[in-house]
Design a protein around this motif. Structure first.
Motif, PDB file in Angstrom:
ATOM      1  N   THR A  28       0.752  -0.981  -0.095  1.00  0.00           N
ATOM      2  CA  THR A  28       0.137   0.032   0.041  1.00  0.00           C
ATOM      3  C   THR A  28       1.012   1.293  -0.186  1.00  0.00           C
ATOM      4  OG1 THR A  28      -1.775  -1.484   1.112  1.00  0.00           O
ATOM      5  CG2 THR A  28      -1.868   1.140   1.009  1.00  0.00           C
ATOM      6  N   PHE A  29       1.188   1.890  -1.191  1.00  0.00           N
ATOM      7  CA  PHE A  29       2.059   2.913  -1.496  1.00  0.00           C
ATOM      8  C   PHE A  29       2.019   3.773  -0.576  1.00  0.00           C
ATOM      9  CE2 PHE A  29       5.382   4.786  -3.855  1.00  0.00           C
ATOM     10  CZ  PHE A  29       5.046   6.275  -4.145  1.00  0.00           C
ATOM     11  N   SER A  30       0.842   4.497  -0.441  1.00  0.00           N
ATOM     12  CA  SER A  30       0.567   5.782   0.420  1.00  0.00           C
ATOM     13  C   SER A  30       0.772   5.342   1.688  1.00  0.00           C
ATOM     14  CB  SER A  30      -0.970   6.130   0.250  1.00  0.00           C
ATOM     15  OG  SER A  30      -1.981   5.051   0.759  1.00  0.00           O
ATOM     16  N   SER A  31       1.281   4.356   2.314  1.00  0.00           N
ATOM     17  CA  SER A  31       1.309   4.174   3.875  1.00  0.00           C
ATOM     18  C   SER A  31       2.664   4.206   4.111  1.00  0.00           C
ATOM     19  CB  SER A  31       0.653   2.902   4.278  1.00  0.00           C
ATOM     20  OG  SER A  31      -0.787   2.638   3.937  1.00  0.00           O
ATOM     21  N   TYR A  32       3.691   4.143   3.022  1.00  0.00           N
ATOM     22  CA  TYR A  32       4.985   4.234   3.355  1.00  0.00           C
ATOM     23  C   TYR A  32       5.740   5.589   3.140  1.00  0.00           C
ATOM     24  CZ  TYR A  32       4.372  -0.845   3.998  1.00  0.00           C
ATOM     25  OH  TYR A  32       4.205  -2.090   4.273  1.00  0.00           O
ATOM     26  N   THR A  33       6.883   5.744   3.685  1.00  0.00           N
ATOM     27  CA  THR A  33       7.952   6.619   3.654  1.00  0.00           C
ATOM     28  C   THR A  33       8.803   5.917   2.280  1.00  0.00           C
ATOM     29  OG1 THR A  33       8.061   7.794   5.522  1.00  0.00           O
ATOM     30  CG2 THR A  33      10.060   7.577   4.356  1.00  0.00           C
ATOM     31  N   MET A  34       8.910   7.051   1.326  1.00  0.00           N
ATOM     32  CA  MET A  34       9.935   6.171   0.301  1.00  0.00           C
ATOM     33  C   MET A  34      11.206   7.217   0.245  1.00  0.00           C
ATOM     34  SD  MET A  34       7.939   3.870  -1.039  1.00  0.00           S
ATOM     35  CE  MET A  34       8.954   3.663  -2.459  1.00  0.00           C
ATOM     36  N   GLY A  35      12.166   6.411  -0.141  1.00  0.00           N
ATOM     37  CA  GLY A  35      13.460   7.127  -0.284  1.00  0.00           C
ATOM     38  C   GLY A  35      14.248   7.000  -1.498  1.00  0.00           C
ATOM     39  N   MET A  82      16.072  16.589 -10.436  1.00  0.00           N
ATOM     40  CA  MET A  82      17.395  17.000 -10.103  1.00  0.00           C
ATOM     41  C   MET A  82      18.061  18.061 -11.024  1.00  0.00           C
ATOM     42  SD  MET A  82      19.122  12.934  -9.581  1.00  0.00           S
ATOM     43  CE  MET A  82      19.121  12.673 -11.204  1.00  0.00           C
ATOM     44  N   ASN A  83      18.019  19.199 -10.574  1.00  0.00           N
ATOM     45  CA  ASN A  83      18.790  20.344 -11.366  1.00  0.00           C
ATOM     46  C   ASN A  83      19.914  20.495 -10.711  1.00  0.00           C
ATOM     47  OD1 ASN A  83      16.163  20.499 -12.282  1.00  0.00           O
ATOM     48  ND2 ASN A  83      15.258  21.855 -10.513  1.00  0.00           N
ATOM     49  N   SER A  84      20.634  21.630 -11.607  1.00  0.00           N
ATOM     50  CA  SER A  84      21.915  21.915 -11.375  1.00  0.00           C
ATOM     51  C   SER A  84      22.948  20.776 -10.982  1.00  0.00           C
ATOM     52  CB  SER A  84      21.884  23.082 -10.284  1.00  0.00           C
ATOM     53  OG  SER A  84      21.078  24.092 -10.697  1.00  0.00           O
ATOM     54  N   LEU A  85      22.970  19.676 -11.885  1.00  0.00           N
ATOM     55  CA  LEU A  85      23.658  18.760 -11.625  1.00  0.00           C
ATOM     56  C   LEU A  85      25.068  18.847 -11.772  1.00  0.00           C
ATOM     57  CD1 LEU A  85      21.456  16.027 -13.418  1.00  0.00           C
ATOM     58  CD2 LEU A  85      22.112  15.801 -11.000  1.00  0.00           C
ATOM     59  N   LYS A  86      26.042  18.162 -10.954  1.00  0.00           N
ATOM     60  CA  LYS A  86      27.332  18.324 -10.558  1.00  0.00           C
ATOM     61  C   LYS A  86      27.961  16.869 -11.168  1.00  0.00           C
ATOM     62  CE  LYS A  86      26.617  21.695  -6.780  1.00  0.00           C
ATOM     63  NZ  LYS A  86      26.994  22.077  -5.447  1.00  0.00           N
ATOM     64  N   PRO A  87      29.165  16.903 -11.524  1.00  0.00           N
ATOM     65  CA  PRO A  87      29.785  15.613 -11.723  1.00  0.00           C
ATOM     66  C   PRO A  87      29.935  14.880 -10.318  1.00  0.00           C
ATOM     67  CG  PRO A  87      31.026  17.331 -12.630  1.00  0.00           C
ATOM     68  CD  PRO A  87      29.933  18.097 -11.928  1.00  0.00           C
ATOM     69  N   GLU A  88      29.903  15.580  -9.310  1.00  0.00           N
ATOM     70  CA  GLU A  88      29.861  14.487  -8.154  1.00  0.00           C
ATOM     71  C   GLU A  88      28.504  14.031  -7.718  1.00  0.00           C
ATOM     72  OE1 GLU A  88      30.999  17.589  -8.485  1.00  0.00           O
ATOM     73  OE2 GLU A  88      30.459  19.005  -6.440  1.00  0.00           O
ATOM     74  N   ASP A  89      27.416  14.015  -8.593  1.00  0.00           N
ATOM     75  CA  ASP A  89      26.238  13.525  -8.512  1.00  0.00           C
ATOM     76  C   ASP A  89      26.245  12.097  -9.252  1.00  0.00           C
ATOM     77  OD1 ASP A  89      24.831  16.690  -8.715  1.00  0.00           O
ATOM     78  OD2 ASP A  89      24.867  15.597  -6.859  1.00  0.00           O
ATOM     79  N   THR A  90      27.051  11.915 -10.026  1.00  0.00           N
ATOM     80  CA  THR A  90      27.383  10.683 -10.661  1.00  0.00           C
ATOM     81  C   THR A  90      27.127   9.372  -9.847  1.00  0.00           C
ATOM     82  OG1 THR A  90      28.499  11.615 -12.361  1.00  0.00           O
ATOM     83  CG2 THR A  90      28.926   9.296 -12.056  1.00  0.00           C
ATOM     84  N   ALA A  91      26.412   8.533 -10.167  1.00  0.00           N
ATOM     85  CA  ALA A  91      25.943   7.450  -9.139  1.00  0.00           C
ATOM     86  C   ALA A  91      25.148   6.594  -9.861  1.00  0.00           C
ATOM     87  CB  ALA A  91      25.783   7.927  -7.753  1.00  0.00           C
ATOM     88  N   VAL A  92      24.797   5.303  -9.219  1.00  0.00           N
ATOM     89  CA  VAL A  92      23.602   4.609  -9.430  1.00  0.00           C
ATOM     90  C   VAL A  92      22.601   5.055  -8.461  1.00  0.00           C
ATOM     91  CG1 VAL A  92      22.599   2.451  -9.575  1.00  0.00           C
ATOM     92  CG2 VAL A  92      24.788   2.741 -10.291  1.00  0.00           C
ATOM     93  N   TYR A  93      21.305   5.357  -8.758  1.00  0.00           N
ATOM     94  CA  TYR A  93      20.479   6.197  -7.998  1.00  0.00           C
ATOM     95  C   TYR A  93      19.270   4.863  -7.680  1.00  0.00           C
ATOM     96  CZ  TYR A  93      22.223  10.772  -8.091  1.00  0.00           C
ATOM     97  OH  TYR A  93      22.865  12.002  -7.894  1.00  0.00           O
ATOM     98  N   TYR A  94      18.914   4.599  -6.375  1.00  0.00           N
ATOM     99  CA  TYR A  94      18.027   3.611  -5.922  1.00  0.00           C
ATOM    100  C   TYR A  94      16.787   4.164  -5.280  1.00  0.00           C
ATOM    101  CZ  TYR A  94      22.237   0.423  -6.525  1.00  0.00           C
ATOM    102  OH  TYR A  94      23.203  -0.112  -7.386  1.00  0.00           O
ATOM    103  N   CYS A  95      15.863   3.671  -5.526  1.00  0.00           N
ATOM    104  CA  CYS A  95      14.538   3.856  -4.717  1.00  0.00           C
ATOM    105  C   CYS A  95      14.336   2.881  -3.588  1.00  0.00           C
ATOM    106  CB  CYS A  95      13.376   4.326  -5.462  1.00  0.00           C
ATOM    107  SG  CYS A  95      12.643   3.120  -6.554  1.00  0.00           S
ATOM    108  N   ALA A  96      13.724   3.056  -2.487  1.00  0.00           N
ATOM    109  CA  ALA A  96      13.402   2.210  -1.480  1.00  0.00           C
ATOM    110  C   ALA A  96      12.391   2.456  -0.649  1.00  0.00           C
ATOM    111  CB  ALA A  96      14.736   2.039  -0.472  1.00  0.00           C
ATOM    112  N   PHE A  97      11.568   1.289  -0.273  1.00  0.00           N
ATOM    113  CA  PHE A  97      10.598   1.558   0.578  1.00  0.00           C
ATOM    114  C   PHE A  97      10.897   1.452   2.250  1.00  0.00           C
ATOM    115  CE2 PHE A  97       6.298   1.041  -0.755  1.00  0.00           C
ATOM    116  CZ  PHE A  97       6.179   0.175  -1.709  1.00  0.00           C
ATOM    117  N   ASP A  98      10.469   2.090   3.041  1.00  0.00           N
ATOM    118  CA  ASP A  98      10.551   2.171   4.324  1.00  0.00           C
ATOM    119  C   ASP A  98      10.018   0.813   4.876  1.00  0.00           C
ATOM    120  OD1 ASP A  98      10.003   4.538   7.181  1.00  0.00           O
ATOM    121  OD2 ASP A  98      10.511   2.446   7.269  1.00  0.00           O
ATOM    122  N   ARG A  99      10.932   0.236   5.708  1.00  0.00           N
ATOM    123  CA  ARG A  99      10.621  -1.242   6.274  1.00  0.00           C
ATOM    124  C   ARG A  99       9.359  -1.305   6.972  1.00  0.00           C
ATOM    125  NH1 ARG A  99      12.349  -2.273  11.385  1.00  0.00           N
ATOM    126  NH2 ARG A  99      14.027  -0.797  12.300  1.00  0.00           N
TER     127      ARG A  99
END
Length: 125
Positions: A28-35, A82-99
């Motif tokens: 139930t998506f609406s019940s969870y914090t998402m990160g 994501m705006n004003s991106l910088k080279p140091e923002d380079t990464a793999v980005y993951y989303c996650a469910f709060d447990r």
């Protein structure tokens, strides 16, 4: 079965913008914090932003003022603009469910139990 599928990553020049999406299912998506978290090559996975079930947003200092997290409960989707991106923002980005449901935002990876496969963001200088 809980699933998270990220999309929207890519290659962008410094100063540019990208919007990541994360489509969720199986809870139930609406019940969870998402990160949103990110992991640069050879480094640990770090907190980027999260949005609670009450729509409270929290950001890492490194992205504050440049990134915006939002959610659409009707679409079971969380976004990261994501705006004003910088080279140091380079990464793999993951989303996650709060447990757990109905919690305030947590910033530790240990507080999240389901993760997407990640999407690569590369910012060139």
């Amino acid at each position: 079965q809980v699933q998270l599928v990220e999309s929207g990553g890519g290659l962008v020049q410094a100063g540019g913008s990208l919007t990541l999406s994360c489509a969720a299912s199986g809870r139930t998506f609406s019940s969870y914090t998402m990160g949103w978290f990110r992991q640069a090559s050879g480094k640990e996975r770090d907190f980027v932003a999260a949005i609670s079930w009450r729509y409270t947003a929290v950001y890492a200092d490194s992205v504050k003022g440049r990134f915006t997290i939002s959610r659409d409960n009707a679409k079971n989707t969380v976004y990261l603009q994501m705006n004003s991106l910088k080279p140091e923002d380079t990464a793999v980005y993951y989303c996650a469910f709060d447990r757990m449901t109905y919690r305030a935002v947590r910033t530790s990876t240990h507080e999240y139990d389901y993760w997407g496969q990640g999407t690569q963001v590369t910012v060139s200088s």
